[in-house]
Design a protein around this motif. Sequence first.
Motif: not given
Length: 641
Positions: A219-228
């Motif tokens: 749903p988001l780039p990998v890094g952004a989703w992991a940060f979420f």
Amino acid sequence: MDAFCLDFGVWSVWTRSLICCRVLARVTEPEPRGGTSVHALLSLNSCSLFSNLADGVSFRHHQCCGLRCLEQMEAFTLSASSSSLSPLSRLSLTRRSSLCKSPPPVSLSLAQFNGDKNSSRTPTLHFRSPFGLSNSFLSPPNPFSVATRASSNPNSSPPPESPPKSSPPPGAKLLPLLISVAIGLVVRFCVPKPVEVTAQAWQLLSIFLSTIAGLVLSPLPVGAWAFFGLTTSIITKTLSFSAAFGAFTNEVIWLIVISFFFARGFVKTGLGDRIATYFVKWLGKSTLGLSYGLTLSEVLIAPAMPSTTARAGGVFLPIIKSLSLSAGSRPGEPSARKLGSYLVQSQFQSGGNSSALFLTAAAQNLLCLKLAEELGVKIASPWVSWFKAASLPAFISLLVTPYIMYKIYPPETKDTPDAPAMATKKLEQMGPVTKSEWVMIGTMLLAVSLWVFGDALGIASVVAAMLGLSILLLLGVLDWDDCLSEKSAWDTLAWFAIVVGMASQLTNLGIVGWMSSCVAKILQSFSLSWPAAFVVLQAAYFFIHYLFASQTGHVGALYSAFLAMHLASGVPGVLAALALAYNTNLFGALAHYSSGQAAVYYGAGYVDLPDVFRLGFTMAMINAAIWGGVGTFWWKFLGLY
């Protein structure tokens, strides 16, 4: 018939925004057949005049000014308006490829030039590229490259302009977002919590599963989703701030980050390209020999270049593309099967075995042993132990893979007699080994030596890597901008540390132990011995990778759980840890999305998608037979069980 030709032979940089070229001749004579234009004398003092000629195109200043100008104008194809003049000439211009430093073909024809737009006499501008010259801005030409002249049709009309593509809306993709979040909510509120599991552990499991689902659905780039996911674990007070960020100090993760910088050094200095070219020179007389040469060269550089994606995109794919184009094998066309399709698939399938052979050949290998250590499985002298256990099955697979691919996916071109000569020419143009290459060689020998003997010397692997990177920075092989621009390294640091941190906390909270005991009870209900359980669990771990688009993501999500299941089923710890780690490399060739190098090779356009899946599954079965058959006896001989 009048014709004007701009000769881009001499370029000079006046300021950062001003480009001047000197025009050499202006005469009036018929245009010869074959598209060779007459030199004309003009004087151009800035890019703004080019903009007027090409109907408003602006040119960016770059190190290679003339090259960038040609790149900006390549989209224009305008025909002459006068029937009394010569038809438009087309000239193939050769651009530098960002990967292989060799020019792919670009067909280009330029606009009308006349002060009076209503005039009936509209001469044509013909631009001739100066790539016969060499200057400090351009790399030496790649002799593997092929420049193809486009055919010119005087009666052809300009192609219709394609409508502009609408960019995707910013933010998260709605459907993948809803699915990923829903998975976590269902586990948290709809699935009954087992009595053996604490509320904190169950809540963290729901966040972890939602995070893994997002890594798959994006749903988001990998890094952004992991940060979420990390933010959610802190806001819900599932983890404290220090616990959530604890994995950012993990030695293995920083070793992985530094490995990206080493890979950049190989590409920047051209050392990897030089090594592979030597093998093409020595073994490239036939297509099969060419494949073996590329495979052996990857085995040679793999332990010191711990990124399969960097090896694929920075070293081997550029060489494969250049060789294929020289043989008339073009991507996306029936001619792809002449040479390119076979070389791409052979190198792709061999790469997994190269990565499995050495502990430092792939980033995920280091992570596997770190996670195994957290579960109590510690391997003495890890570099040597890894190599000894992998050596026999890996070498056999590397020897048979090019030949098997040659039989089940044969190239149309069987002999490549020109390849060694082309490689020799390329090596001559590359010149002697540079200072930066010697520094790179020495640094990698030092790093690998410390990785091998580091335990005896008391030097950790990450410290050896830090020492190597410091040497490269001090001696100017890399600069800090190189490190800052390696976005994949910093992105990996962000999302990988988050996933590994969550997985470690799940282990500490008892979730992994609870899951492994449940699976062990199920396997015991079928009265399976530990060898049978070993086969079932290894197969499940391998083929579940069809659901993952990252090897490291797969490790972070499932390695600990599957290793715990092996241990609960009675499988010897070192055997289970190493076998799972070897599988992590081998399943990277299952599909076009299964690893970073898979995306690189598939993106070259030489292999159709059905062939990728068919060959991936076929070679998976062959690798399973080799590693399972040969490995069983070899590991018994080594005393792993």
